[in-house]
Structure formats: C-alpha cells, structure tokens
Scaffold this active site. Structure first.
Site, mmCIF file in Angstrom:
data_model
loop_
_atom_site.group_PDB
_atom_site.id
_atom_site.type_symbol
_atom_site.label_atom_id
_atom_site.label_comp_id
_atom_site.label_asym_id
_atom_site.label_seq_id
_atom_site.Cartn_x
_atom_site.Cartn_y
_atom_site.Cartn_z
ATOM 1 C CE1 TYR A 1 2.688 30.037 18.313
ATOM 2 C CE2 TYR A 1 4.833 29.760 19.561
ATOM 3 C CZ TYR A 1 3.760 30.381 18.342
ATOM 4 O OH TYR A 1 4.655 31.255 17.393
ATOM 5 C CG HIS B 1 -1.033 23.583 15.940
ATOM 6 N ND1 HIS B 1 -1.699 23.169 15.459
ATOM 7 C CD2 HIS B 1 -0.277 24.309 15.414
ATOM 8 C CE1 HIS B 1 -1.299 22.756 14.042
ATOM 9 N NE2 HIS B 1 -0.438 23.265 13.743
ATOM 10 C CE1 TYR C 1 8.182 28.420 18.437
ATOM 11 C CE2 TYR C 1 10.371 27.861 18.064
ATOM 12 C CZ TYR C 1 9.001 28.599 18.432
ATOM 13 O OH TYR C 1 9.538 29.507 19.248
ATOM 14 C CG ASN D 1 5.078 23.653 10.449
ATOM 15 O OD1 ASN D 1 4.191 23.644 10.976
ATOM 16 N ND2 ASN D 1 5.172 25.060 9.479
ATOM 17 C CG ASN E 1 2.228 22.156 7.588
ATOM 18 O OD1 ASN E 1 1.688 22.007 6.521
ATOM 19 N ND2 ASN E 1 2.144 23.069 8.039
#
Length: 188
Positions: free
Chosen positions: A14, A19, A64, A66, A112
């Site tokens: 990631y 994001h 993470y 969310n 989110n």
C-alpha cells in the site's frame, strides 16, 4: 497536546498509493520536525514531539483504513483529548490532484476511514485536511489502492509540504486560519 493522524493502510503493497497520502504526510512531518514515528501503541505507530512549541503525537493507525477510528479512540481516551485537538489528513477523490480542503467538522463524505472515526468518537467535530487524489476513471477500489502515475507522484511530492504547512497552521492557530490560507490553493 495535538494528535495528528494520517490515514492509510499498513504494508508494503500500500506504500505510495492514493489511499496512503495521509501516511505520506505523517512521514514528511516526522522527518521535517525530527519526530521518530516508530512506537507501536493503541493499534498504531506513533511518535511524540513538538511543532510550534506545542506537544504533538504523529499517528499512523495500523488497523487498515476502515477501522482507523479504533486506534484514534484509544489515543483520545488515554490522553483525554478534545475533538479540536485531533487533526486528520486523508485522501479525497472529489478533489483534483494538487487541491487541498480543510474543514473544521463534517460528514464522512463516503470515506470509510472518516466514517470509522466519526463512529468511534461519537461525533464529526474534528478538523481534517483532505488531499485531492483525483476522480477514478472506473473502479473506485482500484483507483484508491493504486499508485500515482509518475507525473502525478511528482505533483503530490510538491503538495505534501503544503499539506504539512496547512496542518501546522491548525496547530499554531486553528482550522479557520488554515482554511483561509489554504482552501482553494492549487499547487502546480
């Protein structure tokens, strides 16, 4: 004390994705202000230091995206922080690359990570800095979890110091001051 949170996802796969712009900003600020962000605490990795003579914690939740609110809630409860002592920086697909938008409060707007924070804190009255990552051409998940093109990455590298300055303005003064200085600014 001010808690400055950059949203993102942990893991090599990631790194440098849209994001994870929040993590990128925290890394930049840690380097600029000589704050070691290497301590695991409350489901995150953090470091303490000073910015503008104010004590700050730089935090990258490791839950993470969310579930980001879980980590933030633990910090808020432990340090007994008020909503205006939390600053969250994150990606926003509704803004073009190079655009910032600072807000004092507000809804999750479909993000989110912010939704999780609002649920865990029981309200939406915390300052946030949104960093434009552009609209997806097709699949939203592929877009936000995808890496920037070479050209866009170069642009983002110019934007990150300005995002840091906007956060410092909130630390120094308040979100309104930062909004007046940085909202609508387009970094070329």
């Amino acid at each position: 004390m001010i808690l400055i949170v950059g949203l993102g996802n942990p893991g090599k796969q990631y790194e440098k994705t849209r994001h994870n712009i929040g993590f990128d900003v925290i890394d930049y600020m840690a380097n600029k202000y000589n704050i070691d962000v290497n301590r695991e605490k409350f489901k995150g990795i953090c470091g303490e230091g000073f910015i503008e003579n104010k004590k700050v914690i730089l935090l990258k939740p490791l839950t993470y995206m969310n579930l980001s609110g879980e980590s933030i809630r633990e910090f808020v409860n432990f340090y007994k922080l008020e909503d205006d002592e939390i600053i969250v920086v994150y990606d926003d697909i509704s803004l073009d690359i190079g655009r910032l938008r600072i807000r004092e409060k507000g809804s999750a707007g479909g993000h989110n990570g912010i939704k999780s924070i609002i649920q865990n804190l029981g309200g939406d009255k915390f300052p946030r800095v949104k960093v434009g990552v552009g609209q997806p051409k097709d699949n939203l998940v592929n877009h936000v979890l995808g890496k920037f093109s070479k050209e866009d990455r170069e642009h983002i590298e110019k934007v990150i110091p300005v995002v840091s300055d906007a956060i410092v303005e909130i630390v120094k003064n308040d979100a309104k001051e930062s909004m007046n200085k940085f909202n609508g600014v387009n970094i070329e």
